[in-house]
Scaffold this motif. Structure first.
Motif, PDB file in Angstrom:
ATOM      1  N   ASN A 274      43.601 134.885 132.736  1.00 16.93           N
ATOM      2  CA  ASN A 274      42.563 133.876 132.545  1.00 16.93           C
ATOM      3  C   ASN A 274      43.002 132.985 131.380  1.00 16.93           C
ATOM      4  O   ASN A 274      42.909 133.371 130.218  1.00 16.93           O
ATOM      5  N   LYS A 276      41.834 130.361 130.025  1.00 16.43           N
ATOM      6  CA  LYS A 276      40.812 129.974 129.061  1.00 16.43           C
ATOM      7  C   LYS A 276      40.638 131.057 128.006  1.00 16.43           C
ATOM      8  O   LYS A 276      40.598 130.776 126.794  1.00 16.43           O
ATOM      9  N   GLU A 277      40.559 132.319 128.451  1.00 16.35           N
ATOM     10  CA  GLU A 277      40.394 133.428 127.518  1.00 16.35           C
ATOM     11  C   GLU A 277      41.653 133.653 126.682  1.00 16.35           C
ATOM     12  O   GLU A 277      41.572 133.937 125.480  1.00 16.35           O
ATOM     13  N   VAL A 278      42.817 133.533 127.334  1.00 21.98           N
ATOM     14  CA  VAL A 278      44.078 133.714 126.610  1.00 21.98           C
ATOM     15  C   VAL A 278      44.218 132.660 125.513  1.00 21.98           C
ATOM     16  O   VAL A 278      44.575 132.971 124.366  1.00 21.98           O
ATOM     17  N   LYS A 280      41.905 130.980 123.965  1.00 25.93           N
ATOM     18  CA  LYS A 280      40.944 131.245 122.895  1.00 25.93           C
ATOM     19  C   LYS A 280      41.419 132.390 122.011  1.00 25.93           C
ATOM     20  O   LYS A 280      41.305 132.327 120.778  1.00 25.93           O
ATOM     21  N   SER A 281      41.951 133.452 122.640  1.00 26.40           N
ATOM     22  CA  SER A 281      42.431 134.598 121.866  1.00 26.40           C
ATOM     23  C   SER A 281      43.603 134.232 120.970  1.00 26.40           C
ATOM     24  O   SER A 281      43.762 134.786 119.877  1.00 26.40           O
ATOM     25  N   GLU A 287      42.703 124.590 126.469  1.00 22.04           N
ATOM     26  CA  GLU A 287      43.348 125.568 127.347  1.00 22.04           C
ATOM     27  C   GLU A 287      44.841 125.287 127.496  1.00 22.04           C
ATOM     28  O   GLU A 287      45.267 124.135 127.629  1.00 22.04           O
TER      29      GLU A 287
END
Length: 559
Positions: A274, A276-278, A280-281, A287
């Motif tokens: 994902n 988007k999550e990667v 952010k992390s 993105e």
């Protein structure tokens, strides 16, 4: 009880709490216990007892009682303090019972603080030593940052020098010396238009430089533009067949000096990325997006379709960051498959060798957990299909004795032209029957109560936590109720017993490599799973097995 001397037990407990796993004393005692047939036989007996008869999870019913406390205390020194997680995983029913039992006994004040070797403790600490490669890379990086600078003097030092007529404040700031020339370990980059043989040879040479296998296995194949083009034989060889992404962020991260914004992500085929999550992390506001081919060619010397972490041997300027899947890197011996700078071949490398190669390229890879959502989605789809309004109505549960249910399976096999037979001259000293194709676990999700019959290859050790994650459930434990679900009271439980689960309450989960075999040898019924002298088996083709299971009302098979 009494297998381990009190003085040894005290040292083992101390080692476990300190994180020591393979001290001289631990290795000696572990070797002694694993060589004792009576110890292993006793644990196998407990495994069989818990798998077949512990209907409520404990020996004394729904909560641990005197029998559970006595047995847990007797096993503690060997099972908890000597056995590593991989050793305990060979006995999943015992491991699940032991964890639940000791937890409840501690909370009830009936047992002191129990701790298993190499497991997480309070505060999330885990028993392990620092990864030497991580330590080395970070130490070298710290040395590089400080080697050419004089430490800033303190105010007290400046005052002393002023009084003594020293250099004073003029020396207060850091004095930068000319940077030392640094040689890139892997030398000149491999040209993108070099031959496949030259590229493969370059990767092999790089692995040798970091202590890896000098002759890793290489599978050649037509150009693979994506995972769909990868040869099926790779999965049969075992390990993680990996996919790779080359990405670029729109803007650098705040507070990160000289952020190149370039990332190479390597994960197993079944992992869900994902972005988007990667992003952010990793600390990016926007993105991550696919980088342009010319950027990949310039930094890693790779062309589209051939993205691989081996490309770092071409990135002498250390422009590309590397992000790896935590699970595939969790064990140094994990087998990973990547393109060796060309998408017309795939090379096997150990997780340890890959990490050392990346570290030797002057960068520390970032590790991240990636969900395996394909299996979880399959579970949900199967559940939805089972409960859909237009699904075929569930049949009532069979009301048969154990022997009648076993005969029902044999009759169906006979109708398919498959004869059940008793094995001749079996090996009676092994834990799992020699020659059988499958190892099976009847489990359920603790929260949703969903039940699964998991069928893997005979030599596979199942980690219940990893399995739960792949199935998208909270926590798996050994299931009871085999009699209610498929009229089974004793002996081996195998995938064939799902033929008697007419009410469709159990989801079959099977290693896809088994379905690719020419034939499977499976137990169809016995009296005692540990007595290998009385297994009744069949040799059945995977397609026949599929056809028989399709006659039930059960959910779709998850591979």
């Amino acid at each position: 009880a009494g297998l381990v001397k009190p003085e040894d037990a005290a040292v083992l407990l101390l080692c476990a709490r300190l994180g020591a796993v393979d001290t001289e004393r631990q290795l000696r005692l572990r070797a002694e216990m694993t060589e004792r047939a009576d110890v292993l036989a006793a644990i196998r007996g407990v495994e069989a007892l818990l798998s077949t008869h512990a209907a409520d999870g404990f020996l004394d019913g729904a909560a641990p009682g005197a029998s559970d406390a006595e047995l847990a205390a007797a096993m503690y020194d060997v099972f908890a303090l000597l056995f590593k997680p991989a050793d305990r995983a060979k006995f999943p029913a015992v491991a699940q019972w032991f964890a639940s039992c000791t937890s409840r006994l501690q909370s009830g004040g009936l047992l002191g603080a129990a701790h298993c070797l190499a497991e997480k403790r309070a505060g999330g600490m885990v028993d392990c030593f620092a990864n030497s490669a991580y330590v080395r890379v970070n130490a070298d990086r710290a040395n590089d940052l400080n080697a050419n600078f004089k430490k800033k003097k303190t105010q007290r030092q400046l005052e002393k020098e002023a009084k003594a007529g020293g250099a004073g404040a003029a020396d207060a700031e850091k004095v930068e010396a000319p940077p030392a020339a640094e040689t890139f370990l892997f030398g000149a980059p491999v040209p993108a238009d070099a031959s496949n043989d030259a590229k493969i040879a370059a990767v092999k040479a790089a692995l040798v430089q970091v202590g890896g296998d000098a002759d890793p296995e290489v599978v050649t194949h037509p150009a693979a533009k994506g995972m769909a083009d990868m040869p099926a034989e790779l999965k049969e060889k075992g390990g993680f067949v990996c996919k790779n992404l080359f990405l670029k962020a729109k803007k650098p991260r705040k507070g990160v000096e000289s952020d190149s914004c370039l990332w190479l992500i390597s994960v197993p085929e079944e992992a869900k990325v994902n972005l988007k999550e990667v992003s952010k992390s990793l600390g990016y506001k926007d993105e991550l997006r696919q980088a342009k081919p010319d950027v990949m060619l310039e930094t890693l010397g790779l062309k589209p379709g051939g993205v691989t972490p081996f490309g770092v041997i071409n990135d002498s300027e250390v422009k590309v960051n590397v992000l790896l899947d935590q699970e595939m890197m969790s064990s140094p011996d994990n087998k990973l498959w990547f393109h060796p700078l060309t998408n017309e071949a795939t090379m096997q490398v150990s997780a340890d060798a890959l990490f050392k190669l990346i570290a030797a390229s002057r960068r520390v890879p970032t590790l991240m957990d990636f969900a395996r959502e394909d299996a979880a989605a399959a579970v949900n789809q199967a559940a939805e299909a089972t409960g859909a309004a237009d699904a075929k109505p569930a049949a009532p549960a069979l009301n048969l004795s154990h022997d009648e249910a076993q005969q029902r399976i044999w009759d169906r096999l006979k109708a398919a032209g498959i004869e059940t037979y008793r094995e001749e001259n079996p090996d009676l000293d092994v834990t799992r029957p020699t020659g059988h194709s499958t190892h099976n676990l009847f489990v359920k999700d603790k929260k949703t109560k969903k039940m699964f019959l998991v069928t893997v290859r005979q030599d596979t050790d199942v980690n219940m936590n990893d399995l739960a994650k792949k199935l998208g459930v909270k926590m798996l434990r050994m299931a009871s109720g085999a009699k209610e679900e498929f009229c089974h009271e004793r002996g081996c439980i195998t995938i064939l017993h799902l033929f008697n689960n007419t009410q469709g309450t159990i989801t079959p989960v099977i290693d896809s490599r088994l379905l690719a075999a020419d034939s499977l040898r499976i137990c169809t019924g016995c009296e005692n799973p540990l007595d290998h002298a009385q297994h009744n088996v069949v040799d059945i083709k995977p397609e026949t097995l599929r056809a028989i299971l399709a006659e039930t009302n059960g959910p779709a098979m998850i591979e």
